[in-house]
Write a protein that holds these residues in place. Sequence first.
Motif, PDB file in Angstrom:
ATOM      1  N   GLY A 134     -22.887  75.044  64.484  1.00 15.31           N
ATOM      2  CA  GLY A 134     -23.129  75.334  65.898  1.00 15.31           C
ATOM      3  C   GLY A 134     -24.448  76.053  66.116  1.00 15.31           C
ATOM      4  O   GLY A 134     -25.447  75.783  65.453  1.00 15.31           O
ATOM      5  N   TYR A 135     -24.433  77.017  67.067  1.00 16.06           N
ATOM      6  CA  TYR A 135     -25.654  77.673  67.514  1.00 16.06           C
ATOM      7  C   TYR A 135     -25.780  79.068  66.903  1.00 16.06           C
ATOM      8  O   TYR A 135     -24.814  79.843  66.881  1.00 16.06           O
ATOM      9  CB  TYR A 135     -25.660  77.800  69.036  1.00 16.06           C
ATOM     10  CG  TYR A 135     -25.694  76.483  69.760  1.00 16.06           C
ATOM     11  CD1 TYR A 135     -26.886  75.788  69.951  1.00 16.06           C
ATOM     12  CD2 TYR A 135     -24.524  75.913  70.268  1.00 16.06           C
ATOM     13  CE1 TYR A 135     -26.929  74.575  70.624  1.00 16.06           C
ATOM     14  CE2 TYR A 135     -24.550  74.701  70.947  1.00 16.06           C
ATOM     15  CZ  TYR A 135     -25.755  74.043  71.115  1.00 16.06           C
ATOM     16  OH  TYR A 135     -25.785  72.838  71.772  1.00 16.06           O
ATOM     17  N   VAL A 166     -20.329  63.873  64.892  1.00 13.58           N
ATOM     18  CA  VAL A 166     -20.375  65.323  64.689  1.00 13.58           C
ATOM     19  C   VAL A 166     -19.022  65.814  64.190  1.00 13.58           C
ATOM     20  O   VAL A 166     -17.976  65.501  64.766  1.00 13.58           O
ATOM     21  CB  VAL A 166     -20.748  66.046  65.995  1.00 13.58           C
ATOM     22  CG1 VAL A 166     -20.675  67.557  65.812  1.00 13.58           C
ATOM     23  CG2 VAL A 166     -22.144  65.645  66.441  1.00 13.58           C
ATOM     24  N   ASP A 167     -19.044  66.586  63.099  1.00 11.98           N
ATOM     25  CA  ASP A 167     -17.823  67.142  62.517  1.00 11.98           C
ATOM     26  C   ASP A 167     -17.993  68.654  62.421  1.00 11.98           C
ATOM     27  O   ASP A 167     -18.818  69.152  61.660  1.00 11.98           O
ATOM     28  CB  ASP A 167     -17.590  66.541  61.128  1.00 11.98           C
ATOM     29  CG  ASP A 167     -16.236  66.930  60.550  1.00 11.98           C
ATOM     30  OD1 ASP A 167     -15.659  67.943  60.990  1.00 11.98           O
ATOM     31  OD2 ASP A 167     -15.751  66.214  59.650  1.00 11.98           O
ATOM     32  N   ASP A 168     -17.198  69.384  63.206  1.00 13.44           N
ATOM     33  CA  ASP A 168     -17.302  70.844  63.222  1.00 13.44           C
ATOM     34  C   ASP A 168     -16.329  71.516  62.261  1.00 13.44           C
ATOM     35  O   ASP A 168     -16.158  72.739  62.304  1.00 13.44           O
ATOM     36  CB  ASP A 168     -17.052  71.369  64.644  1.00 13.44           C
ATOM     37  CG  ASP A 168     -18.208  71.037  65.578  1.00 13.44           C
ATOM     38  OD1 ASP A 168     -19.349  70.926  65.093  1.00 13.44           O
ATOM     39  OD2 ASP A 168     -17.968  70.877  66.791  1.00 13.44           O
ATOM     40  N   THR A 169     -15.714  70.727  61.401  1.00 16.03           N
ATOM     41  CA  THR A 169     -14.835  71.314  60.387  1.00 16.03           C
ATOM     42  C   THR A 169     -15.651  72.268  59.516  1.00 16.03           C
ATOM     43  O   THR A 169     -16.768  71.943  59.116  1.00 16.03           O
ATOM     44  CB  THR A 169     -14.218  70.221  59.494  1.00 16.03           C
ATOM     45  OG1 THR A 169     -13.542  69.269  60.323  1.00 16.03           O
ATOM     46  CG2 THR A 169     -13.240  70.818  58.500  1.00 16.03           C
ATOM     47  N   LEU A 190     -31.092  78.222  67.023  1.00 16.61           N
ATOM     48  CA  LEU A 190     -31.032  77.232  65.946  1.00 16.61           C
ATOM     49  C   LEU A 190     -29.676  76.545  65.999  1.00 16.61           C
ATOM     50  O   LEU A 190     -28.634  77.206  65.918  1.00 16.61           O
ATOM     51  CB  LEU A 190     -31.228  77.914  64.593  1.00 16.61           C
ATOM     52  CG  LEU A 190     -31.058  77.058  63.336  1.00 16.61           C
ATOM     53  CD1 LEU A 190     -32.081  75.926  63.318  1.00 16.61           C
ATOM     54  CD2 LEU A 190     -31.186  77.903  62.084  1.00 16.61           C
ATOM     55  N   GLU A 191     -29.688  75.227  66.162  1.00 19.73           N
ATOM     56  CA  GLU A 191     -28.441  74.460  66.176  1.00 19.73           C
ATOM     57  C   GLU A 191     -28.269  73.800  64.817  1.00 19.73           C
ATOM     58  O   GLU A 191     -29.176  73.122  64.313  1.00 19.73           O
ATOM     59  CB  GLU A 191     -28.455  73.403  67.268  1.00 19.73           C
ATOM     60  CG  GLU A 191     -27.130  72.645  67.386  1.00 19.73           C
ATOM     61  CD  GLU A 191     -27.116  71.642  68.526  1.00 19.73           C
ATOM     62  OE1 GLU A 191     -26.035  71.096  68.829  1.00 19.73           O
ATOM     63  OE2 GLU A 191     -28.194  71.399  69.101  1.00 19.73           O
ATOM     64  N   VAL A 192     -27.093  73.995  64.211  1.00 18.23           N
ATOM     65  CA  VAL A 192     -26.795  73.469  62.878  1.00 18.23           C
ATOM     66  C   VAL A 192     -25.556  72.590  62.979  1.00 18.23           C
ATOM     67  O   VAL A 192     -24.480  73.066  63.359  1.00 18.23           O
ATOM     68  CB  VAL A 192     -26.550  74.620  61.868  1.00 18.23           C
ATOM     69  CG1 VAL A 192     -26.312  74.064  60.470  1.00 18.23           C
ATOM     70  CG2 VAL A 192     -27.713  75.597  61.869  1.00 18.23           C
ATOM     71  N   TYR A 218     -22.587  81.399  68.204  1.00 18.83           N
ATOM     72  CA  TYR A 218     -21.809  81.132  69.417  1.00 18.83           C
ATOM     73  C   TYR A 218     -20.452  80.546  69.053  1.00 18.83           C
ATOM     74  O   TYR A 218     -20.359  79.472  68.450  1.00 18.83           O
ATOM     75  CB  TYR A 218     -22.549  80.180  70.346  1.00 18.83           C
ATOM     76  CG  TYR A 218     -21.827  79.965  71.657  1.00 18.83           C
ATOM     77  CD1 TYR A 218     -21.854  80.941  72.646  1.00 18.83           C
ATOM     78  CD2 TYR A 218     -21.103  78.800  71.896  1.00 18.83           C
ATOM     79  CE1 TYR A 218     -21.186  80.765  73.845  1.00 18.83           C
ATOM     80  CE2 TYR A 218     -20.437  78.618  73.096  1.00 18.83           C
ATOM     81  CZ  TYR A 218     -20.474  79.600  74.071  1.00 18.83           C
ATOM     82  OH  TYR A 218     -19.802  79.428  75.254  1.00 18.83           O
ATOM     83  N   ASN A 219     -19.383  81.274  69.420  1.00 20.79           N
ATOM     84  CA  ASN A 219     -18.018  80.831  69.172  1.00 20.79           C
ATOM     85  C   ASN A 219     -17.584  79.927  70.333  1.00 20.79           C
ATOM     86  O   ASN A 219     -17.364  80.411  71.456  1.00 20.79           O
ATOM     87  CB  ASN A 219     -17.084  82.042  69.075  1.00 20.79           C
ATOM     88  CG  ASN A 219     -15.677  81.663  68.658  1.00 20.79           C
ATOM     89  OD1 ASN A 219     -15.163  80.603  69.025  1.00 20.79           O
ATOM     90  ND2 ASN A 219     -15.045  82.524  67.879  1.00 20.79           N
TER      91      ASN A 219
END
Length: 218
Positions: free
Chosen positions: A206-207, A138-141, A128-130, A173-174
């Motif tokens: 992320g995943y 895309v903002d991974d904050t 599952l990708e979030v 997943y880091n």
Amino acid sequence: MSWKKVIAFLAIGILFGVFWGLSAPQISSAQTVPTLAPTTVAPPPPPEPTPTPKGKGAPLYCVKAPLSKEMEVTLSLLRFPEKSSKEIWGGVINPPGTACEDAVEVICKVPVRYLPGRSQLNYWREGLEVRQYVKGIVDDTQSCRQKQVYFELTWYERWIHDNMPERFGVFWYNPEKKEWQPCEDLTFEPKEGKYGKVFCSTLDWGYFTLGWKPPKSK
């Protein structure tokens, strides 16, 4: 020899020749094998069509919605989106204020072959990708409040959870360490969904997936 005998001999020869000419075609046709009409041979059936595997650029199954500061937003993926079944596969529950600013959340069901570091785990299902998008980027904050990434279990996954817990886990997943890590805040609700539901409370994007890490070879 008298001329009468000569004439008689010639007459007999002529009659014999006429008789042979009339009978010869009949004898010939009696000895000839009749020609049969050619048999039509049907061509072999075409091979069964083989499905073409989807390429890496193929569209994935995704849903999206704007995140709200005033109300909870739940995004869910169906287990069988191509059918009429409404059975839930998994999703994300976002409390009010999950996003620190106006954002859109997109979640996708991702085949294992597309997951990063896929050799690190044994998988029970797709990943599952979030993601959150701020102004289309895309903002991974980390989110401002914990959201709950969840999976509704199948009968088999529930059996593994109950009987082989060492082979059951929710992983994230880091991307910095490039490794799958177990969810640190995991909750199991046995009476939610058909066979139970697991929740991973997290600030990360992320995943995520269900699986287990194989033992390291000595």
